[in-house]
Scaffold this motif. Structure first.
Motif, PDB file in Angstrom:
ATOM      1  N   MET A   1       0.841  -1.175   0.000  1.00 52.10           N
ATOM      2  CA  MET A   1       0.000   0.000   0.000  1.00 52.10           C
ATOM      3  C   MET A   1       0.887   1.238   0.000  1.00 52.10           C
ATOM      4  O   MET A   1       1.876   1.302   0.706  1.00 52.10           O
ATOM      5  N   ARG A   2       0.519   2.199  -0.788  1.00 47.68           N
ATOM      6  CA  ARG A   2       1.294   3.433  -0.887  1.00 47.68           C
ATOM      7  C   ARG A   2       0.576   4.535  -0.111  1.00 47.68           C
ATOM      8  O   ARG A   2      -0.626   4.724  -0.251  1.00 47.68           O
ATOM      9  N   PHE A   3       1.330   5.252   0.697  1.00 49.14           N
ATOM     10  CA  PHE A   3       0.775   6.320   1.515  1.00 49.14           C
ATOM     11  C   PHE A   3       1.229   7.665   0.958  1.00 49.14           C
ATOM     12  O   PHE A   3       2.426   7.944   0.910  1.00 49.14           O
ATOM     13  N   THR A   4       0.290   8.480   0.542  1.00 50.32           N
ATOM     14  CA  THR A   4       0.628   9.772  -0.052  1.00 50.32           C
ATOM     15  C   THR A   4       0.428  10.925   0.924  1.00 50.32           C
ATOM     16  O   THR A   4       0.889  12.026   0.666  1.00 50.32           O
ATOM     17  N   ARG A   5      -0.240  10.676   2.036  1.00 50.00           N
ATOM     18  CA  ARG A   5      -0.532  11.725   3.005  1.00 50.00           C
ATOM     19  C   ARG A   5       0.296  11.599   4.283  1.00 50.00           C
ATOM     20  O   ARG A   5       0.185  12.433   5.168  1.00 50.00           O
ATOM     21  N   ILE A   6       1.104  10.559   4.382  1.00 48.91           N
ATOM     22  CA  ILE A   6       1.923  10.338   5.574  1.00 48.91           C
ATOM     23  C   ILE A   6       3.378  10.621   5.217  1.00 48.91           C
ATOM     24  O   ILE A   6       3.891  10.104   4.228  1.00 48.91           O
ATOM     25  N   THR A   7       4.018  11.452   6.022  1.00 45.42           N
ATOM     26  CA  THR A   7       5.415  11.805   5.782  1.00 45.42           C
ATOM     27  C   THR A   7       6.224  11.578   7.049  1.00 45.42           C
ATOM     28  O   THR A   7       5.681  11.563   8.155  1.00 45.42           O
ATOM     29  N   ALA A   8       7.521  11.405   6.865  1.00 42.41           N
ATOM     30  CA  ALA A   8       8.445  11.288   7.996  1.00 42.41           C
ATOM     31  C   ALA A   8       9.703  12.072   7.650  1.00 42.41           C
ATOM     32  O   ALA A   8      10.354  11.787   6.651  1.00 42.41           O
ATOM     33  N   ASN A   9       9.988  13.057   8.450  1.00 39.92           N
ATOM     34  CA  ASN A   9      11.150  13.910   8.231  1.00 39.92           C
ATOM     35  C   ASN A   9      11.994  13.852   9.494  1.00 39.92           C
ATOM     36  O   ASN A   9      11.530  14.239  10.573  1.00 39.92           O
ATOM     37  N   PRO A  10      13.241  13.376   9.376  1.00 36.10           N
ATOM     38  CA  PRO A  10      14.080  13.253  10.574  1.00 36.10           C
ATOM     39  C   PRO A  10      14.316  14.588  11.283  1.00 36.10           C
ATOM     40  O   PRO A  10      14.648  14.615  12.457  1.00 36.10           O
ATOM     41  N   ASN A  11      14.121  15.695  10.595  1.00 35.10           N
ATOM     42  CA  ASN A  11      14.333  17.017  11.191  1.00 35.10           C
ATOM     43  C   ASN A  11      13.045  17.627  11.753  1.00 35.10           C
ATOM     44  O   ASN A  11      13.041  18.783  12.160  1.00 35.10           O
ATOM     45  N   GLN A  12      11.966  16.863  11.731  1.00 33.09           N
ATOM     46  CA  GLN A  12      10.686  17.364  12.239  1.00 33.09           C
ATOM     47  C   GLN A  12      10.059  16.310  13.138  1.00 33.09           C
ATOM     48  O   GLN A  12       9.896  15.164  12.744  1.00 33.09           O
ATOM     49  N   MET A  13       9.690  16.689  14.333  1.00 38.54           N
ATOM     50  CA  MET A  13       9.013  15.797  15.273  1.00 38.54           C
ATOM     51  C   MET A  13       9.806  14.502  15.513  1.00 38.54           C
ATOM     52  O   MET A  13       9.224  13.443  15.712  1.00 38.54           O
ATOM     53  N   GLY A  14      11.112  14.586  15.447  1.00 36.99           N
ATOM     54  CA  GLY A  14      11.949  13.425  15.695  1.00 36.99           C
ATOM     55  C   GLY A  14      11.810  12.323  14.662  1.00 36.99           C
ATOM     56  O   GLY A  14      12.167  11.184  14.902  1.00 36.99           O
ATOM     57  N   GLY A  15      11.253  12.662  13.500  1.00 36.21           N
ATOM     58  CA  GLY A  15      11.128  11.683  12.420  1.00 36.21           C
ATOM     59  C   GLY A  15       9.897  10.796  12.524  1.00 36.21           C
ATOM     60  O   GLY A  15       9.742   9.867  11.733  1.00 36.21           O
ATOM     61  N   VAL A  16       9.011  11.055  13.498  1.00 40.13           N
ATOM     62  CA  VAL A  16       7.808  10.225  13.606  1.00 40.13           C
ATOM     63  C   VAL A  16       6.891  10.499  12.413  1.00 40.13           C
ATOM     64  O   VAL A  16       6.861  11.611  11.890  1.00 40.13           O
ATOM     65  N   PRO A  17       6.139   9.506  11.972  1.00 43.79           N
ATOM     66  CA  PRO A  17       5.220   9.710  10.854  1.00 43.79           C
ATOM     67  C   PRO A  17       4.167  10.765  11.196  1.00 43.79           C
ATOM     68  O   PRO A  17       3.548  10.714  12.262  1.00 43.79           O
ATOM     69  N   CYS A  18       4.022  11.722  10.305  1.00 44.48           N
ATOM     70  CA  CYS A  18       3.072  12.820  10.482  1.00 44.48           C
ATOM     71  C   CYS A  18       2.171  12.907   9.257  1.00 44.48           C
ATOM     72  O   CYS A  18       2.436  12.298   8.224  1.00 44.48           O
ATOM     73  N   VAL A  19       1.135  13.695   9.381  1.00 44.26           N
ATOM     74  CA  VAL A  19       0.194  13.883   8.288  1.00 44.26           C
ATOM     75  C   VAL A  19       0.660  15.046   7.411  1.00 44.26           C
ATOM     76  O   VAL A  19       0.835  16.166   7.903  1.00 44.26           O
ATOM     77  N   ARG A  20       0.880  14.763   6.147  1.00 42.02           N
ATOM     78  CA  ARG A  20       1.211  15.749   5.119  1.00 42.02           C
ATOM     79  C   ARG A  20       2.252  16.781   5.521  1.00 42.02           C
ATOM     80  O   ARG A  20       2.138  17.961   5.206  1.00 42.02           O
ATOM     81  N   GLY A  21       3.283  16.358   6.221  1.00 39.84           N
ATOM     82  CA  GLY A  21       4.359  17.268   6.579  1.00 39.84           C
ATOM     83  C   GLY A  21       4.013  18.240   7.692  1.00 39.84           C
ATOM     84  O   GLY A  21       4.828  19.073   8.060  1.00 39.84           O
TER      85      GLY A  21
END
Length: 76
Positions: free
Chosen positions: A1-21
């Motif tokens: 399954m591909r997720f287009t609305r879930i992002t993970a950025n190591p420089n934001q929120m400790g890299g936890v999966p977030c919604v659309r950045g």
């Protein structure tokens, strides 16, 4: 399954999966659903979210649980 609305950025929120950045962790959204909140209530609490964000957060959480074993207490 591909997720287009879930992002993970190591420089934001400790890299936890977030919604659309945004700084809204998937775990927060899933927790709100688990606490009995409706999608409408969640959208009122987080006006930047869209109904599709809530659904994809749930799908992401379901996929995450499928991907690993979790410790369970045996009954019986």
């Amino acid at each position: 399954m591909r997720f287009t609305r879930i992002t993970a950025n190591p420089n934001q929120m400790g890299g936890v999966p977030c919604v659309r950045g945004m700084r809204i962790p998937v775990a927060t959204v899933v927790g709100m659903v688990a606490d009995g909140m409706t999608t409408t209530e969640i959208l009122e609490a987080y006006p930047d979210l869209e109904p599709e964000d809530v659904q994809e957060a749930l799908n992401f959480a379901a996929e995450a649980v499928r991907e690993r074993e979790l410790p369970l207490v045996s009954v019986g």
